[in-house]
Motif scaffolding. Structure first.
Motif, mmCIF file in Angstrom:
data_model
loop_
_atom_site.group_PDB
_atom_site.id
_atom_site.type_symbol
_atom_site.label_atom_id
_atom_site.label_comp_id
_atom_site.label_asym_id
_atom_site.label_seq_id
_atom_site.Cartn_x
_atom_site.Cartn_y
_atom_site.Cartn_z
ATOM 1 N N GLU A 464 0.824 -1.215 0.000
ATOM 2 C CA GLU A 464 0.000 0.000 0.000
ATOM 3 C C GLU A 464 0.856 1.262 0.000
ATOM 4 O O GLU A 464 0.352 2.355 -0.247
ATOM 5 N N LYS A 465 2.146 1.117 0.255
ATOM 6 C CA LYS A 465 3.020 2.289 0.204
ATOM 7 C C LYS A 465 3.567 2.544 -1.214
ATOM 8 O O LYS A 465 4.245 3.548 -1.451
ATOM 9 N N LEU A 466 3.299 1.634 -2.129
ATOM 10 C CA LEU A 466 3.829 1.775 -3.489
ATOM 11 C C LEU A 466 2.885 2.595 -4.370
ATOM 12 O O LEU A 466 1.676 2.612 -4.162
ATOM 13 N N ASP A 467 3.458 3.243 -5.379
ATOM 14 C CA ASP A 467 2.627 3.923 -6.383
ATOM 15 C C ASP A 467 1.941 2.902 -7.276
ATOM 16 O O ASP A 467 0.787 3.034 -7.639
ATOM 17 N N ILE A 468 2.725 1.903 -7.695
ATOM 18 C CA ILE A 468 2.241 0.917 -8.666
ATOM 19 C C ILE A 468 2.671 -0.473 -8.205
ATOM 20 O O ILE A 468 3.834 -0.672 -7.850
ATOM 21 N N VAL A 469 1.745 -1.416 -8.221
ATOM 22 C CA VAL A 469 2.103 -2.796 -7.917
ATOM 23 C C VAL A 469 1.945 -3.625 -9.190
ATOM 24 O O VAL A 469 0.835 -3.855 -9.680
ATOM 25 N N ILE A 470 3.099 -4.019 -9.750
ATOM 26 C CA ILE A 470 3.067 -4.891 -10.931
ATOM 27 C C ILE A 470 3.060 -6.324 -10.422
ATOM 28 O O ILE A 470 3.804 -6.659 -9.500
ATOM 29 N N VAL A 471 2.211 -7.166 -10.988
ATOM 30 C CA VAL A 471 2.213 -8.571 -10.583
ATOM 31 C C VAL A 471 2.554 -9.433 -11.789
ATOM 32 O O VAL A 471 2.191 -9.101 -12.925
ATOM 33 N N ALA A 472 3.288 -10.526 -11.533
ATOM 34 C CA ALA A 472 3.729 -11.350 -12.653
ATOM 35 C C ALA A 472 4.074 -12.757 -12.181
ATOM 36 O O ALA A 472 4.449 -12.969 -11.029
ATOM 37 N N VAL A 473 3.946 -13.705 -13.094
ATOM 38 C CA VAL A 473 4.296 -15.106 -12.827
ATOM 39 C C VAL A 473 5.759 -15.329 -13.214
ATOM 40 O O VAL A 473 6.167 -14.976 -14.317
ATOM 41 N N HIS A 474 6.539 -15.876 -12.283
ATOM 42 C CA HIS A 474 7.941 -16.180 -12.590
ATOM 43 C C HIS A 474 8.314 -17.602 -12.215
ATOM 44 O O HIS A 474 9.493 -17.972 -12.249
ATOM 45 N N SER A 475 7.352 -18.410 -11.783
ATOM 46 C CA SER A 475 7.678 -19.761 -11.330
ATOM 47 C C SER A 475 6.542 -20.698 -11.705
ATOM 48 O O SER A 475 5.451 -20.250 -12.050
ATOM 49 N N LYS A 476 6.819 -22.012 -11.608
ATOM 50 C CA LYS A 476 5.755 -23.012 -11.854
ATOM 51 C C LYS A 476 4.971 -22.703 -13.121
ATOM 52 O O LYS A 476 3.762 -22.466 -13.088
ATOM 53 N N PHE A 477 5.684 -22.669 -14.248
ATOM 54 C CA PHE A 477 5.042 -22.316 -15.520
ATOM 55 C C PHE A 477 4.133 -23.429 -16.034
ATOM 56 O O PHE A 477 3.300 -23.197 -16.876
ATOM 57 N N LYS A 478 4.367 -24.647 -15.566
ATOM 58 C CA LYS A 478 3.694 -25.776 -16.210
ATOM 59 C C LYS A 478 2.400 -26.194 -15.522
ATOM 60 O O LYS A 478 1.992 -27.334 -15.616
ATOM 61 N N MET A 479 1.768 -25.263 -14.830
ATOM 62 C CA MET A 479 0.494 -25.612 -14.193
ATOM 63 C C MET A 479 -0.567 -25.883 -15.260
ATOM 64 O O MET A 479 -0.528 -25.300 -16.333
#
Length: 610
Positions: A464-479
């Motif tokens: 909540e202290k950030l201007d922007i929260v980018i979210v992304a997948v970097h693990s477990k690609f093979k779900m």
DNA sequence: GCCGTTTTCGGCCCGACTGTTTTCAGTCG
């Protein structure tokens, strides 16, 4: 060349071949069915051509393939709405084949064709200079059963025994095989564009060169480039072509005529140079920019208007049988002559732009000049190369108003992801730096990992202290697809998440997209006021243009970020993101980073304050 | 195989270059 060289290096070809086997809808493939069907229709066209079927039937399949691939939406949706016949070039027959593929995963017509067609014939079509006639001839008379056998036949001088084949033919086949092996097909735009710039820069120095510009898929900013097309106007074509075929980058000259030169560079990329008259420049630029499908539409319009369009101009056919030039010097003239407004190169794919132009409904595309900052950047706090102060300096020098510092979060240990405590420290440091500068601002951000269950990798108290929260997948690609989709939607529904980065995870030429239902993700993003990124790295371009168009049409704001780790090299990638957005028909209103920092934060924080 | 402000049948984009030929077929874009 060692005699036992195999062709396993032709990876992209192999991948295409693997897709062709078709039976099993491929594992790990999140791509919509559009491109799968396009590949299959193109294979049908190839085989029909080998069998010397009606050439218009062949081009019907090719046109169908092209239009399906360029469709902004999923072909499944069109099929579900019984709207397949609304797609140009799709009639009763092709529609039924599409439905068959969606229902059963195969097209029985193609299965039959394959049974009757040796694979080597299709493989041979990939060799530059070999078309259907030659492929059949080689197979039938020499019993060629593989590309390796073809190479041996050429080395053993058995090909010259055939009618109309001599030494030169054998030489060209060997070179074609070598080219195929080395280049493996298409080149990512991130590689092709700088090369084209270098060549244009070099030739542009010649006093004989009046105008010089890239054309072809390069000018349309496709993700990958088959070959580089460059267009020149000059009163001395011979001099320009000679200089071109002797450039330092040139390894081999394929053709050297009076209007065209064609070479292979040391990197294995084919470059074609065409020289035209000043008065034909616009018509030639239009012609060589393509796409082929767009050009065919333009010519059809010309014919309807009793005119003729070719690379030399637009001509009116006179009653006397002669013709009179009515346009040609500029592209604008050519379009005007056809009764159309200028259509930007990036959307010339025959995917609705002609109709939009006729209605006066072409979008005002976003341009580089609209971009006020970069929304995805890494510093040396995680795996980037530059310090925060240096980032601010790079941003200012690029003329940006802001730059989002979005380092990785703690789970990504390999990238020195930031813990909550380190992120708090970074926030304080950014506040300090921003306090010392005017007219430019580092935005406080983080590229937060989406954990396998869809939770975010950092505590809300710091998010909540950030201007922007980018979210992304970097693990477990093979779900599996449902789990991966749920995982990403969970993250999107987090009130702190502002932008979903590189949403499909694909890496051009090396990693397929992970299994995910992007339609559902886009819907969730629209419902929660979450933006989605066009990652501008030329190996990602993720979202791609078609999906970006879909997302924006659904009301999702698009963010363009370079994901820069090394600013000196990668910041400039922003252009690939902007041109991908243009290919997706996006206007500046649909892009977050055409806004001022306060405006874009206002948009993103609407979600937080809901 | 598709498509129709000339058409439900009869059309369907156009030209350059190469390599082999003495006038053109095949390939490419």
């Amino acid at each position: 060349m060692p005699a036992d060289r195999d062709f396993t290096a032709i990876m992209p070809l192999r991948r295409v071949a693997a897709m062709r086997t078709g039976e099993k809808p491929e594992r790990g493939r999140a791509r919509m069915k559009n491109s799968e069907i396009a590949v299959l229709f193109n294979e049908i066209a190839d085989i029909l051509e080998l069998r010397e079927e009606n050439r218009f039937r062949v081009s019907a399949y090719r046109r169908g393939a092209q239009n399906i691939e360029g469709l902004p939406g999923a072909i499944e949706d069109a099929a579900a709405d019984s709207a397949l016949a609304d797609i140009p070039g799709i009639g009763k027959d092709l529609a039924s084949k599409i439905n068959e593929y969606l229902d059963t995963g195969k097209i029985s017509f193609l299965e039959e064709l394959r049974k009757e067609t040796p694979q080597v014939l299709i493989d041979m079509l990939r060799i530059p200079g070999i078309g259907p006639k030659t492929a059949v001839l080689l197979h039938r008379h020499l019993g060629i059963g593989s590309l390796e056998e073809l190479r041996h036949a050429a080395l053993d001088h058995r090909i010259r025994e055939l009618p109309k084949m001599k030494e030169k033919t054998e030489e060209n086949i060997l070179k074609g095989l070598e080219f195929l092996e080395r280049s493996g097909g298409r080149t990512p735009i991130g590689e092709a564009y700088p090369l084209a710039e270098r060549i244009i820069d070099e030739l542009g120095k010649l006093p004989e060169v009046k105008r010089i510009t890239p054309a072809g898929s390069l000018r349309r900013f496709r993700e990958t480039i088959g070959d580089i097309d460059i267009l020149v106007t000059s009163p001395k074509a011979g001099t320009v072509i000679e200089r071109f075929t002797h450039l330092a980058d040139v390894e081999r000259v394929l053709a050297e005529g009076t209007t065209k030169g064609s070479v292979i560079t040391a990197g294995g990329i084919q470059v074609d140079l065409r020289v035209v008259d000043e008065k034909s420049y616009g018509a030639a630029l239009c012609y060589f920019t393509g796409s082929k499908e767009h050009n065919i539409r333009l010519r059809e319009i010309a014919i309807q208007k009793k005119m003729k369009l070719n690379e030399y101009g637009l001509f009116r056919t006179l009653r006397s049988g002669g013709e009179r030039r009515i346009a040609g010097a500029t592209e604008e003239d050519v379009y005007r002559g056809l009764g159309l407004p200028f259509i930007p190169p990036e959307i010339r794919e025959d995917s609705g732009e002609i109709e939009a132009a006729r209605r006066g409904a072409l979008p005002a595309l976003v341009g580089m000049k609209h971009i006020k900052g970069d929304l995805h950047f890494h510093s040396n706090w995680s795996d980037g190369a530059a310090s925060l102060e240096e980032l601010a300096e790079y941003g200012r020098k690029a003329g940006y108003r802001y730059l989002a510092v979005s380092d990785h979060s703690k789970s990504l240990r390999i990238a020195h992801g930031l813990s909550e405590d380190r992120l708090r420290a970074q926030i304080a440091e950014i506040d300090r730096i921003n306090g010392q500068t005017r007219g430019f601002r580092l935005l406080k951000s983080s590229e937060v990992d989406i954990l396998p269950d869809g939770a975010l990798d950092l505590d809300s108290s710091v998010l909540e202290k950030l201007d922007i929260v980018i979210v992304a997948v970097h693990s477990k690609f093979k779900m599996p697809r449902p789990e991966m989709t749920r995982r990403v939607i969970n993250a999107i529904e987090n009130p702190h998440a502002s932008i979903l980065a590189h949403p499909t995870g694909r890496l051009l030429g090396s990693r397929d997209a992970y299994e995910i239902d992007m339609e559902a993700v886009i819907e969730a993003a629209a419902a929660t006021c979450t933006a989605i990124e066009i990652n501008a790295h030329p190996m990602r371009l993720d979202l791609n243009a078609a999906m970006a168009r879909k997302a924006a049409e659904s009301g999702v704001m698009i963010s363009i970020g370079t994901d820069t780790h090394k600013p000196a090299l990668e910041m400039r990638h922003i252009r690939y993101g902007v041109y991908t957005a243009r290919r997706g028909w996006l206007t500046k209103e649909q892009i977050l980073n055409t806004r001022t920092a306060n405006q874009l934060l206002g948009i993103l924080h609407k979600k937080r304050n809901r």
